[in-house]
Design a protein around this motif. Structure first.
Motif, PDB file in Angstrom:
ATOM      1  N   GLY A  40       2.101  -7.767   8.726  1.00  0.00           N
ATOM      2  CA  GLY A  40       3.166  -7.347   9.614  1.00  0.00           C
ATOM      3  C   GLY A  40       3.643  -8.478  10.496  1.00  0.00           C
ATOM      4  N   GLY A  73       6.109  -4.119   7.404  1.00  0.00           N
ATOM      5  CA  GLY A  73       4.716  -4.301   7.753  1.00  0.00           C
ATOM      6  C   GLY A  73       4.098  -3.064   8.373  1.00  0.00           C
ATOM      7  N   ASN A  74       2.926  -3.262   8.970  1.00  0.00           N
ATOM      8  CA  ASN A  74       2.128  -2.150   9.487  1.00  0.00           C
ATOM      9  C   ASN A  74       2.099  -2.103  11.014  1.00  0.00           C
ATOM     10  N   GLY A 112       5.787  -0.863   1.952  1.00  0.00           N
ATOM     11  CA  GLY A 112       4.932  -1.088   3.104  1.00  0.00           C
ATOM     12  C   GLY A 112       3.705  -1.893   2.729  1.00  0.00           C
ATOM     13  N   THR A 113       3.331  -2.834   3.583  1.00  0.00           N
ATOM     14  CA  THR A 113       2.267  -3.787   3.263  1.00  0.00           C
ATOM     15  C   THR A 113       1.143  -3.732   4.294  1.00  0.00           C
ATOM     16  N   ASP A 114       0.074  -4.454   3.991  1.00  0.00           N
ATOM     17  CA  ASP A 114      -1.072  -4.522   4.906  1.00  0.00           C
ATOM     18  C   ASP A 114      -0.979  -5.689   5.874  1.00  0.00           C
ATOM     19  N   ASN A 146       0.802  -1.219   0.000  1.00  0.00           N
ATOM     20  CA  ASN A 146       0.000   0.000   0.000  1.00  0.00           C
ATOM     21  C   ASN A 146       0.837   1.273   0.000  1.00  0.00           C
ATOM     22  N   THR A 147       2.153   1.142   0.257  1.00  0.00           N
ATOM     23  CA  THR A 147       3.007   2.319   0.370  1.00  0.00           C
ATOM     24  C   THR A 147       4.386   2.026  -0.207  1.00  0.00           C
ATOM     25  N   ARG A 175      -4.552  -5.584  15.558  1.00  0.00           N
ATOM     26  CA  ARG A 175      -4.753  -5.885  14.134  1.00  0.00           C
ATOM     27  C   ARG A 175      -5.486  -7.219  14.002  1.00  0.00           C
ATOM     28  N   ASP A 181       9.701  -4.808  12.526  1.00  0.00           N
ATOM     29  CA  ASP A 181       8.623  -5.258  11.646  1.00  0.00           C
ATOM     30  C   ASP A 181       9.073  -5.252  10.186  1.00  0.00           C
ATOM     31  N   CYS A 198       3.778  -1.124  14.740  1.00  0.00           N
ATOM     32  CA  CYS A 198       4.613  -0.059  15.309  1.00  0.00           C
ATOM     33  C   CYS A 198       5.796  -0.647  16.063  1.00  0.00           C
TER      34      CYS A 198
END
Length: 414
Positions: free
Chosen positions: A296, A329-330, A292-294, A280-281, A372, A336, A332
């Motif tokens: 993690g 990943g997503n 960056g992915t959805d 997604n990023t 998540r 990750d 924090c």
């Protein structure tokens, strides 16, 4: 570059069920079972699936239908194994640091207990004199792909040191226990037949002085090649070093009809599982490109805790030129990462990536960290025309919140 199984079907799964999603291939699991049985041919054999690798009921039923038993290491695993159709005589209960409650539960279910502590063996003998039991030994040989998965040796918490066999005999005799099996398990992700033979030899030596054994359990730990520079386990060497000597050993052992048990987990399901995630990023920072992915580390924690390597494949752009990325990943956490400085086919926002060899210790170690949702799970039946089967749907954020609040006593605001 390592290829995923059935890439077009994987893309279809991503389009149909979204991402992140774990996908499991029936064909690959059956292939791995056949490979192992072929290379253990000629032994009186029992395979127990180490369900801690992946406890998906669909995979458990597949193992059951293939005639495998279960290595269960917790009361929850035991209950799930029984409820998915495994009879008690095909389950070995190997809980570590077992409680009295767990001991009584497993015995009451009619399964064989595998005990790796002298004090627990004593308590079991006092509670159930004359019962059958298996004893887990520490052969003082440990191995594995990371120090955290080495389960034998001088610093390991697992098993009774082989040097204390006389104490095992004393406890068994004191309570009239029937010692029907000896067990060992030295680690996970092993690709060397020579290392495995070191431990097998110790167990064989320990078993020479026992009669009445029904089996020797050599554990699991068989690895698969995750990294491109790793070679698979040499099964010709495995047969020469381990299988052929086992045949000769069984022929002369005083316990006639003794079987050989193995407990594969990773070997059967790792290559059969893929984690699908969507990019997604794309971000360039300090000369690095981050994809960056959805998903993690809450979905696949192995890279974070073991530094584990998983091959990546861009299903949406399979012929794209290779570019170097940090695939992240997503969650924090700075840990990750799915991969650092990894060459992947050129990634565009919206592309679907496949994390390969994720069928073992992926979903089974997943969590709701950062609140998540867990990934969806999909089963791919053998045969290209068979439609994928949704095993577990992905919860919405609202459902995650509702479940979290409902499961805590303070979930409702005053």
């Amino acid at each position: 570059m390592k290829q995923p199984f059935e890439p077009e079907r994987l893309l279809h799964v991503a389009r149909t069920f979204g991402t992140p999603t774990y996908v499991y291939s029936e064909a690959v699991v059956r292939r791995q079972i056949d490979r192992l049985r072929t290379h253990l041919a000629g032994l009186p054999l029992r395979l127990l699936y180490a369900m801690k690798a992946n406890a998906s009921p669909a995979l458990l039923r597949l193992m059951r239908d293939e005639g495998l038993g279960i290595d269960a290491v917790s009361p929850g695993e035991l209950e799930v194994a029984l409820r998915t159709g495994f009879p008690p005589d095909r389950i070995l209960f190997s809980a570590n640091n077992m409680t009295d409650e767990e001991m009584h539960l497993a015995h009451g279910k009619g399964v064989l207990l595998n005990i790796g502590e002298l004090s627990r063996l004593e308590r079991y003998g006092r509670a159930y004199p004359g019962a059958e039991v298996c004893v887990r030994l520490n052969p003082q040989v440990g191995a594995g792909h990371h120090e955290h998965v080495i389960t034998a040796g001088e610093r390991s918490k697992f098993g009774i040191p082989v040097a204390r066999l006389d104490e095992v005999r004393a406890v068994v005799a004191r309570h009239g226990l029937r010692l029907v099996g000896l067990h060992q398990h030295i680690g996970s992700g092993i690709l060397s037949a020579e290392v495995l033979w070191q431990a097998v030899r110790v167990l064989l030596d320990a078993a020479r002085s026992f009669s009445g054994l029904r089996f020797l359990n050599f554990g699991g730990g068989l690895g698969i090649p995750y990294r491109p520079d790793e070679a698979p386990l040499d099964f010709d060497r495995f047969q020469q070093l381990i299988v052929d000597p086992l045949r000769a050993y069984l022929a002369e052992h005083p316990s006639k009809g003794m079987a050989c048990w193995f407990e594969p987990g990773r070997f059967l399901v790792a290559e059969a599982g893929v984690l699908l995630m969507r990019v997604n990023t794309l971000k360039e920072a300090n000369g690095r490109w981050f994809a960056g992915t959805d998903s993690g580390m809450s979905h696949l924690v192995r890279p974070a805790i073991y530094g584990a390597y998983h091959a990546l494949f861009n299903l949406s752009n399979p012929a794209g030129p290779l570019r170097t990325y940090d695939v992240v990943g997503n969650i924090c956490e700075s840990a990750d990462h799915f991969a650092r400085d990894r060459e992947v086919q050129e990634i565009r926002e919206g592309d679907v990536l496949a994390v390969l060899d994720a069928g073992a210790y992926g979903m089974s170690m997943a969590s709701h960290y950062n609140l998540r949702a867990l990934p969806a799970e999909v089963f791919l039946p053998a045969g290209p025309e068979a439609p994928p089967v949704l095993l577990r749907r992905r919860r919405t954020p609202q459902e995650v919140a509702e479940a979290w609040l409902a499961e805590t006593t303070a979930g409702t605001a005053p």
